[in-house]
Write an enzyme that holds these catalytic residues in place. Structure first.
Site, PDB file in Angstrom:
ATOM      1  N   CYS A  71       0.794  -1.228   0.000  1.00 25.78           N
ATOM      2  CA  CYS A  71       0.000   0.000   0.000  1.00 25.78           C
ATOM      3  C   CYS A  71       0.833   1.288   0.000  1.00 25.78           C
ATOM      4  O   CYS A  71       0.450   2.248  -0.704  1.00 25.78           O
ATOM      5  CB  CYS A  71      -1.011  -0.011   1.138  1.00 25.78           C
ATOM      6  N   GLN A 118       0.396 -11.312  -2.752  1.00 28.31           N
ATOM      7  CA  GLN A 118      -0.995 -10.920  -2.622  1.00 28.31           C
ATOM      8  C   GLN A 118      -1.542 -10.447  -3.964  1.00 28.31           C
ATOM      9  O   GLN A 118      -0.842  -9.774  -4.723  1.00 28.31           O
ATOM     10  CB  GLN A 118      -1.139  -9.784  -1.606  1.00 28.31           C
ATOM     11  N   ASP A 120      -3.255  -7.880  -4.756  1.00 24.69           N
ATOM     12  CA  ASP A 120      -3.473  -6.707  -3.915  1.00 24.69           C
ATOM     13  C   ASP A 120      -4.013  -5.542  -4.735  1.00 24.69           C
ATOM     14  O   ASP A 120      -3.474  -5.214  -5.796  1.00 24.69           O
ATOM     15  CB  ASP A 120      -2.135  -6.310  -3.273  1.00 24.69           C
ATOM     16  N   HIS A 122      -5.620  -1.421  -4.388  1.00 27.75           N
ATOM     17  CA  HIS A 122      -5.932  -0.239  -3.596  1.00 27.75           C
ATOM     18  C   HIS A 122      -6.766   0.695  -4.450  1.00 27.75           C
ATOM     19  O   HIS A 122      -6.414   1.012  -5.582  1.00 27.75           O
ATOM     20  CB  HIS A 122      -4.653   0.433  -3.098  1.00 27.75           C
ATOM     21  N   LYS A 203     -11.960  -3.040   8.962  1.00 28.04           N
ATOM     22  CA  LYS A 203     -11.962  -3.934   7.802  1.00 28.04           C
ATOM     23  C   LYS A 203     -13.087  -4.953   7.901  1.00 28.04           C
ATOM     24  O   LYS A 203     -13.675  -5.189   8.961  1.00 28.04           O
ATOM     25  CB  LYS A 203     -10.628  -4.672   7.707  1.00 28.04           C
ATOM     26  N   HIS A 249      -8.237  -0.903   0.861  1.00 28.35           N
ATOM     27  CA  HIS A 249      -7.308  -2.008   0.651  1.00 28.35           C
ATOM     28  C   HIS A 249      -8.139  -3.263   0.391  1.00 28.35           C
ATOM     29  O   HIS A 249      -9.139  -3.495   1.080  1.00 28.35           O
ATOM     30  CB  HIS A 249      -6.457  -2.285   1.893  1.00 28.35           C
TER      31      HIS A 249
END
Length: 377
Positions: A71, A118, A120, A122, A203, A249
């Site tokens: 991130c 990950q 991942d 954002h 989260k 995230h």
């Protein structure tokens, strides 16, 4: 290390993830594995997560760390130029490897390791877009998990740890409310895990239940009002003012390694045909059938099937037992009659043996079975 069979499954997972993100309007990025300590000072990781990071490396131009998360670098990409409200929501995606110093006693196979990748993402959005983005992410995550054979989910909302957080109480309350509202709008039942959130925002964790009832935490959606503040992220709004974006995230698989480990447990190694690293094994009865077995292998491979041939150097019964132990979905046996008629004997996992099946019919059957799954269709 990923051996060829595991790497085949991993490639299927990664290819599917890339395809879904491309279709979902995400922009692909890549970030380095090491960064100067100032990045993690800005992000707050050195203040709140240093125990989970690898020791620093002193170099001639500063102190560096392997990245524990992607991130902070995605924030640098957002900050790389002036952004307009017309660009939002901006969705960045990376299959990024991160490094976390897990204590030796906590390591557990593929489920908890020190270096992992990950899927991942954002997402940077306005306050007005926040709830719709979270609702869309919940749809996205559930559809991906269902594609891999999971259909029993639970949802958990993690709230602020009063002893370990950054940002104002008001910001935390707003982020928590947005996540909760998205769950309610979706009509999803959920539990609240008080004080379980990361230091930078609340989260939603999504857990799956496998085939024998065990529960695994996989996907995460995390709302973050903190990092945009710490990195001074801004966009120009429609009235010309500068506004702070909201950051989400999100990881679908959680990590490639952990998700693969959960798949192995869920299917007990007997992967469905579309996911199996080896889908078909061909066994010639005797040496004089090997040329035909090889021609069948070529026909199947040309249609995209993952297939091999085991020569008749061992007894047929032993080779069949070996294939069953490897949990290969289809074992084909070819002998004199098959050579003459262009057929195969089909020994499907968990089914009765079929004799005299034409090669064309078998290929059509298996390719149709595989195409029915959204991961490979």
């Amino acid at each position: 290390m990923w051996h060829p069979k595991g790497a085949t499954v991993r490639k299927l997972m990664e290819d599917y993830s890339r395809s879904r993100h491309q279709d979902g309007g995400y922009q692909f990025v890549f970030t380095p594995h090491l960064s100067n300590a100032t990045l993690f000072q800005t992000s707050g990781h050195l203040d709140f997560y240093a125990d989970g990071m690898y020791p620093p490396m002193e170099m001639d131009n500063g102190t560096y760390y392997p990245k524990p998360m992607n991130c902070p670098m995605h924030c640098l990409i957002f900050r790389g130029r002036q952004r307009s409200y017309r660009e939002l929501p901006l969705r960045l995606f990376e299959l990024g490897t991160v490094y976390r110093y897990e204590r030796a006693g906590t390591l557990h196979g593929l489920m908890r390791i020190r270096g992992f990748t990950q899927d991942d993402s954002h997402i940077y959005c306005t306050r007005e877009q926040l709830q719709a983005e979270i609702i869309s992410l919940l749809d996205f995550i559930v559809s991906v998990l269902r594609a891999f054979g999971f259909d029993d989910f639970s949802f958990h909302l993690s709230t602020k740890d009063p002893d370990k957080y950054v940002g104002s109480d008001e910001i935390w309350a707003e982020a928590t409310s947005a996540l909760e509202a998205a769950l309610v709008t979706h009509g999803l039942e959920y539990s609240v895990k008080e004080g379980d959130a990361a230091f930078y925002g609340p989260k939603i964790d999504i857990h799956v239940r496998d085939a024998i009832g065990r529960t695994w935490q996989l996907s995460t959606i995390q709302c973050d009002f903190n990092l945009p503040e710490r990195f001074d992220l801004e966009y120009v709004s429609n009235d010309g003012s500068r506004q702070r974006p909201i950051m989400l995230h999100r990881a679908l698989f959680g990590s490639i390694e952990r998700f693969f480990g959960v798949l192995v447990e869920h299917y007990a190694g007997a992967f469905p045909t579309w996911l199996a690293p080896l889908q078909v094994r061909i066994l010639p009865v005797a040496d004089n059938h090997e040329a035909y077995a090889e021609s069948v292998r070529r026909d199947l491979a040309e249609r995209g099937l993952r297939v091999d041939v085991v020569e008749a150097s061992d007894q047929l019964g032993k080779r069949i037992r070996t294939a069953k132990l490897e949990k290969i979905p289809y074992v084909l046996v070819v002998g004199d009659d098959d050579v003459a008629a262009s057929t195969v004997g089909v020994n499907a996992r968990g089914a009765e043996v079929e004799r005299g099946v034409s090669v064309t019919d078998f290929i059509e059957r298996v390719t149709n079975e595989i195409a029915a799954n959204p991961v490979v269709s």
